[in-house]
Design an enzyme around this catalytic site. Structure first.
Site, PDB file in Angstrom:
ATOM      1  N   VAL A 101      62.974  51.425  34.108  1.00 57.54           N
ATOM      2  CA  VAL A 101      62.093  52.609  33.925  1.00 57.54           C
ATOM      3  C   VAL A 101      61.046  52.516  35.039  1.00 57.54           C
ATOM      4  O   VAL A 101      60.329  51.599  35.577  1.00 57.54           O
ATOM      5  CB  VAL A 101      61.070  52.496  32.749  1.00 57.54           C
TER       6      VAL A 101
ATOM      7  N   LYS B  57      63.588  57.056  33.750  1.00 58.11           N
ATOM      8  CA  LYS B  57      64.408  55.953  33.274  1.00 58.11           C
ATOM      9  C   LYS B  57      65.889  56.051  33.998  1.00 58.11           C
ATOM     10  O   LYS B  57      66.518  57.147  33.823  1.00 58.11           O
ATOM     11  CB  LYS B  57      64.425  55.893  31.844  1.00 58.11           C
TER      12      LYS B  57
ATOM     13  N   GLY C 230      59.101  48.627  33.602  1.00 63.14           N
ATOM     14  CA  GLY C 230      59.829  47.806  32.899  1.00 63.14           C
ATOM     15  C   GLY C 230      61.440  47.850  32.805  1.00 63.14           C
ATOM     16  O   GLY C 230      61.988  49.042  33.741  1.00 63.14           O
TER      17      GLY C 230
ATOM     18  N   GLY D 294      65.116  47.563  30.116  1.00 64.51           N
ATOM     19  CA  GLY D 294      65.522  47.152  29.067  1.00 64.51           C
ATOM     20  C   GLY D 294      67.075  47.316  28.969  1.00 64.51           C
ATOM     21  O   GLY D 294      67.703  47.115  29.918  1.00 64.51           O
ATOM     22  N   GLY D 295      67.530  47.149  27.484  1.00 66.77           N
ATOM     23  CA  GLY D 295      69.053  47.045  27.617  1.00 66.77           C
ATOM     24  C   GLY D 295      69.881  48.476  27.984  1.00 66.77           C
ATOM     25  O   GLY D 295      71.024  48.084  28.500  1.00 66.77           O
ATOM     26  N   MET D 296      69.080  49.400  28.373  1.00 62.75           N
ATOM     27  CA  MET D 296      69.824  50.823  28.572  1.00 62.75           C
ATOM     28  C   MET D 296      69.405  50.883  30.111  1.00 62.75           C
ATOM     29  O   MET D 296      70.109  51.759  30.769  1.00 62.75           O
ATOM     30  CB  MET D 296      69.170  51.862  27.954  1.00 62.75           C
ATOM     31  N   GLY D 297      68.508  50.275  30.798  1.00 64.14           N
ATOM     32  CA  GLY D 297      68.109  50.680  32.105  1.00 64.14           C
ATOM     33  C   GLY D 297      66.791  50.213  32.634  1.00 64.14           C
ATOM     34  O   GLY D 297      66.360  49.602  32.052  1.00 64.14           O
TER      35      GLY D 297
ATOM     36  N   ASP E 216      66.851  53.625  18.067  1.00 61.43           N
ATOM     37  CA  ASP E 216      66.141  52.419  18.505  1.00 61.43           C
ATOM     38  C   ASP E 216      64.591  52.326  18.357  1.00 61.43           C
ATOM     39  O   ASP E 216      64.039  51.903  19.255  1.00 61.43           O
ATOM     40  CB  ASP E 216      66.594  52.309  19.983  1.00 61.43           C
TER      41      ASP E 216
END
Length: 481
Positions: free
Chosen positions: A24, A38, A17, A19-22, A131
């Site tokens: 995975v 991640k 997947g 997301g906003g941070m990186g 978060d």
């Protein structure tokens, strides 16, 4: 053939997947164990303040106990990109499940207790999650597991708190102080817990949906919408959603209120969750499963939540009703129509005819053969092990080929008239079987393990199953897909 990509000592297997941070990935560590890796956004590692704080914050995250969490195992830099490695936990995320139907009864309470337990462990390590939202709660076969704690805190190193907060995920789960870009404390996570439990029990965020400014305005200024939420959890959710952080309960107070007694240890709360949690499943045509655990594969089998005990003087978790178990079995049977059913977890544990008590490693285990399902010459075995003794042994690396093998690769099935017992399939050096988690196996905990075999004769309707440390099960029925 192109060599697999490596990040530090880890080999990437597939993308799970983004997301906003990186991003995975499912990965293997040097010992062949599956982990979730991640890789943080490249622009973050380019910031001096981020690099300065990365080691400190990731080390704090590694101190978080594993109770109802996916523990952080490692962190580092590779080619200028920061990465964090966590334990791999199998199961759909909360948003994927609630998008079909809200949680009710025992599973709603187990979720509330489990996430509060995770927060208690996170806060005890001096970390604030920052978060907590439905996509960061995975519903494993043993209950909810919270992931990505401490990740948002690393992003704050850039100093752009408000901007990062908006990019991190759904604003509806932020506390008012986080939405305003102010300093956050553990009380901020408690607010997020209230929003998350409200969403799980009603199917909608308590501050609605819409554009970011609109939702944030409601979070800061409006009362939450909680109509339809189970009245047994609603008062506690209302307290958690107080606009004033000082008036919110702590994670420990949430646990105590839900379980009806004071100072409940996080280990006892985790056990209560695992003993009452009914595994959930997504339909086979839904790919958004977001696996993140030691057993790769599609979602876990269906289960129906138990109801609350009516008139109970105090809130507490209750065992799953027989109706729920029957529903789980029916759901699992329907799922077997699909292709490759042995790649999917079997029925909810608890087949009495296939349960033994085994004394080993100084304690007593209750071992259950849950299912042995065949399609053609391949078969998938699933079994459950529960520590019902008084000791807390290590079973890690005791079911594999050698002292470095953390899988269950040396269990076997013995069909009638077959000289060589089939062992789990090895694909490209990796066992198609469960990985045993590290750490002590605590009293009351249970593990659901599995393995895929090939070479089972088509006419074999019963076989012996050798679980090594956990003994020999004779005359186990083979189910046809």
């Amino acid at each position: 053939m192109e060599s697999p990509q490596r990040v530090g000592p880890y080999t990437l297997v597939k993308k799970l997947g983004e997301g906003g941070m990186g991003v995975v990935h499912l990965a293997h560590d040097p010992a062949g164990r599956q982990v979730a890796l991640k890789m943080m956004r490249a622009d973050l590692a380019g910031q001096e303040e981020f690099r300065r704080r990365f080691g400190k914050e990731s080390e704090a995250a590694r101190r978080v106990a594993r109770f109802c969490t996916a523990p952080v195992l490692d962190a580092g830099f590779h080619d200028g990109i920061a990465y964090i490695v966590t334990e791999y936990v199998e199961g759909p995320d909360l948003s994927a499940v609630v998008s079909r139907a809200p949680l009710t009864g025992a599973n709603l309470e187990a979720l509330a207790v489990g996430v509060a337990t995770a927060l208690a462990a996170i806060h005890a390590a001096g970390v604030v999650h920052r978060d907590l939202k439905p996509s960061n709660v995975l519903l494993s076969p043993l209950g909810p597991r919270v992931i990505d704690f401490g990740i948002a805190q690393l992003a704050d190193a850039s100093g752009a708190v408000a901007t990062v907060a908006r990019s991190m995920g759904t604003p509806a789960y932020m506390s008012p102080e986080q939405a305003r870009g102010e300093h956050v404390t553990p009380a901020s996570d408690i607010f997020s817990w209230g929003s998350l439990v409200a969403y799980a029990g009603t199917g909608r965020p308590p501050f609605g949906t819409g554009g970011v400014p609109e939702v944030i305005y409601r979070v800061i200024n409006h009362a939450p919408r909680l109509d339809g939420l189970d009245e047994r959890v609603r008062p506690l959710v209302e307290r958690a959603l107080d606009k004033d952080p000082a008036r919110r309960p702590t994670a420990q107070q949430l646990i105590d209120a839900l379980l009806g007694r004071a100072q409940v240890p996080v280990a006892a709360a985790t056990q209560a969750v695992s003993e009452t949690w009914t595994p959930v499943v997504l339909p086979l045509n839904r790919p958004e499963v977001r696996p993140s655990g030691p057993q790769a594969g599609p979602p876990v089998p269906a289960g129906t939540s138990a109801t609350w005990q009516q008139g109970a003087p105090r809130r507490r978790l209750w065992p799953v009703l027989v109706v729920g178990v029957l529903a789980a079995v029916v759901g699992a049977a329907a799922a077997l129509v699909a292709v490759r059913p042995w790649e999917r977890p079997g029925p909810v544990p608890g087949t009495p005819e296939a349960t033994h008590k085994v004394d080993a490693l100084g304690t007593t285990f209750e071992v259950t053969i849950d299912s042995l399902v065949r399609q053609g010459k391949a078969a998938r075995l699933q079994w459950t092990v529960k520590n019902v003794g008084k000791e807390e042994p290590l079973i890690y690396r005791k079911l594999g080929r050698n002292a470095n093998d953390s899988t269950v690769s040396q269990v076997s099935i013995v069909p009638p008239g077959v000289g060589d017992a089939p062992y789990p399939v090895i694909d490209e050096g990796h066992c198609r079987c469960a990985t045993v988690p590290g750490g002590f196996f605590h009293q009351g905990e249970q593990l659901q393990l599995w393995a895929v075999f090939e070479g089972l004769p088509e006419d074999a309707d019963h076989v012996d199953v050798n679980l090594r440390l956990f003994g020999l099960f004779r005359h186990v029925a083979v189910e046809e897909a």
